[in-house]
Design a protein around this motif. Structure first.
Motif, mmCIF file in Angstrom:
data_model
loop_
_atom_site.group_PDB
_atom_site.id
_atom_site.type_symbol
_atom_site.label_atom_id
_atom_site.label_comp_id
_atom_site.label_asym_id
_atom_site.label_seq_id
_atom_site.Cartn_x
_atom_site.Cartn_y
_atom_site.Cartn_z
ATOM 1 N N ALA A 189 0.873 -1.172 0.000
ATOM 2 C CA ALA A 189 0.000 0.000 0.000
ATOM 3 C C ALA A 189 0.918 1.232 0.000
ATOM 4 O O ALA A 189 2.110 1.127 0.307
ATOM 5 C CB ALA A 189 -0.905 -0.010 1.224
ATOM 6 N N GLY B 266 -4.576 1.651 -0.912
ATOM 7 C CA GLY B 266 -4.406 0.234 -0.551
ATOM 8 C C GLY B 266 -5.123 -0.074 0.752
ATOM 9 O O GLY B 266 -5.686 0.825 1.396
ATOM 10 N N ASP B 267 -5.076 -1.344 1.161
ATOM 11 C CA ASP B 267 -5.868 -1.799 2.299
ATOM 12 C C ASP B 267 -4.981 -2.268 3.442
ATOM 13 O O ASP B 267 -4.107 -3.118 3.248
ATOM 14 C CB ASP B 267 -6.774 -2.952 1.825
ATOM 15 C CG ASP B 267 -7.637 -3.480 2.959
ATOM 16 O OD1 ASP B 267 -7.944 -2.699 3.885
ATOM 17 O OD2 ASP B 267 -7.974 -4.676 2.938
ATOM 18 N N LYS C 124 -6.614 -2.576 6.749
ATOM 19 C CA LYS C 124 -7.569 -2.841 7.837
ATOM 20 C C LYS C 124 -7.362 -4.245 8.433
ATOM 21 O O LYS C 124 -7.289 -5.234 7.707
ATOM 22 C CB LYS C 124 -8.997 -2.707 7.320
ATOM 23 C CG LYS C 124 -10.042 -2.664 8.438
ATOM 24 C CD LYS C 124 -11.390 -2.223 7.909
ATOM 25 C CE LYS C 124 -12.504 -2.403 8.933
ATOM 26 N NZ LYS C 124 -12.206 -1.784 10.226
ATOM 27 N N ARG D 226 -4.803 -5.621 9.499
ATOM 28 C CA ARG D 226 -3.571 -6.294 9.054
ATOM 29 C C ARG D 226 -2.378 -5.689 9.779
ATOM 30 O O ARG D 226 -2.402 -4.534 10.186
ATOM 31 C CB ARG D 226 -3.372 -6.091 7.540
ATOM 32 C CG ARG D 226 -4.568 -6.492 6.706
ATOM 33 C CD ARG D 226 -4.332 -6.188 5.239
ATOM 34 N NE ARG D 226 -3.480 -7.214 4.660
ATOM 35 C CZ ARG D 226 -3.713 -7.765 3.476
ATOM 36 N NH1 ARG D 226 -4.748 -7.411 2.747
ATOM 37 N NH2 ARG D 226 -2.900 -8.687 3.002
ATOM 38 N N ASN E 88 -6.568 3.959 9.526
ATOM 39 C CA ASN E 88 -7.206 3.092 8.539
ATOM 40 C C ASN E 88 -7.336 1.646 9.041
ATOM 41 O O ASN E 88 -7.551 0.731 8.253
ATOM 42 C CB ASN E 88 -6.447 3.132 7.214
ATOM 43 C CG ASN E 88 -6.800 4.370 6.389
ATOM 44 O OD1 ASN E 88 -7.733 4.362 5.609
ATOM 45 N ND2 ASN E 88 -6.055 5.446 6.616
#
Length: 329
Positions: free
Chosen positions: A201, A221-222, A224, A226, A251
């Motif tokens: 990300a 990008g993601d 969450k 993680r 986030n």
């Protein structure tokens, strides 16, 4: 007879010299090579002028000067230049400047009117002083290589960080993702992600003005739920990293880890990192961490040594062997 070609050296033996910038690292490189750090005197006169005297002859030798150019930058840089010139005047056969952290790496282009390209000036100074070759780690911008007319080994310590994470931390991470601290680092960040087989990300950041502070904006990008590994080449005051940590936390990131090569940590950088909601920091000894900085980060930081990497490259350069082979290149 068929072994003879291994013994044909163009230069004499390896001679290692060190400035005062990174004595511990220089000693570790010397230990790796099984060579002593050669004696020299560095004297600062009352008028702040520096004076270097070698304790023995280097005539005809293959000399490596180990000096990082982190704080105090100008003292360390002048010491390096004066030492190189001293070796040149004593008829060293070949002089290689081993500069784990190269100062002025950010001043690499004219991105506004009436500004210098100081990285180019530093390259010129090293050449004029008498360096035949140079070695450095993770310069801020790749084009710095083009500022030198002499050959050099521009290395990366990223595989040290990656190897450490893969071996010691990976198994405890949940759905880990690499986050590049800004778009300028996106390409190198992608290499980290590929080497660790993780998604990536990016943080998009917009700078305002000339100060070191920038404004972080959006996450692409993601992250969450993680675990996040934020990667960068150097951390100076820690401003960008602090913003990056806040952005990924906002986030929904779980644990946040930092991985970067050069721990410059100017001003209250160490204190700032210590105050962030991060799990652990992985960095290298390319620039020495003072006891004061260490005090803030103790227990949450792993410092990997670049000594074996630099030592092996010095050995290969001396023997005229490929450096790329070390990295399967």
């Amino acid at each position: 007879m068929h072994h003879v070609h291994h013994d044909l050296k163009v230069y004499g033996g390896i001679k290692l010299f060190a400035g005062t910038g990174s004595p511990e690292l220089a000693q570790k490189i010397a230990d790796y090579l099984g060579q002593p750090v050669s004696g020299r005197e560095v004297i600062e006169f009352p008028n702040e002028n520096l004076f270097v005297k070698l304790n023995g002859s280097v005539r005809g030798q293959d000399v490596y000067v180990i000096q990082t150019t982190s704080s105090p930058v100008h003292r360390n840089l002048m010491e390096l230049l004066i030492m190189i010139q001293t070796l040149r005047l004593d008829s060293a056969a070949r002089i290689t400047a081993v500069v784990p952290y190269l100062c002025y790496g950010r001043s690499d282009k004219k991105d506004q009117p009436r500004v210098p390209i100081t990285a180019r000036l530093v390259a010129d100074m090293l050449e004029v002083a008498g360096a035949d070759r140079y070695m450095t780690l993770d310069p801020h911008a790749g084009q710095v290589q083009g500022f030198f007319s002499i050959p050099g080994d521009v290395l990366t310590a990223s595989h040290l960080l990656v190897g450490h994470i893969n071996r010691n931390m990976r198994q405890d991470m949940k759905d880990p993702v690499v986050v590049s601290v800004d778009l300028g680092f996106a390409k190198k960040g992608r290499n980290y992600a590929a080497d660790m087989d993780m998604p990536i990300a990016f943080i998009e950041k917009r700078r305002h003005g000339n100060d070191a502070n920038a404004e972080a904006l959006t996450l692409i990008g993601d992250v969450k739920d993680r675990d996040v590994i934020i990667v960068d080449d150097e951390v100076d005051t820690g401003g960008s990293i602090a913003q990056a940590v806040n952005v990924v936390k906002n986030n929904g990131a779980r644990n946040v880890y930092l991985a970067f090569v050069h721990a410059i940590l100017s001003r209250n950088g160490a204190e700032r990192l210590a105050s962030l909601p991060i799990k652990h920091i992985i960095t290298t000894d390319s620039a020495p961490l003072t006891p004061e900085k260490w005090k803030f980060l103790e227990g949450r930081i792993t410092v990997l040594s670049v000594s074996e990497l630099l030592g092996e490259v010095i050995k290969r350069a001396h023997e005229g062997r490929s450096v790329g082979e070390m990295f399967n290149e």
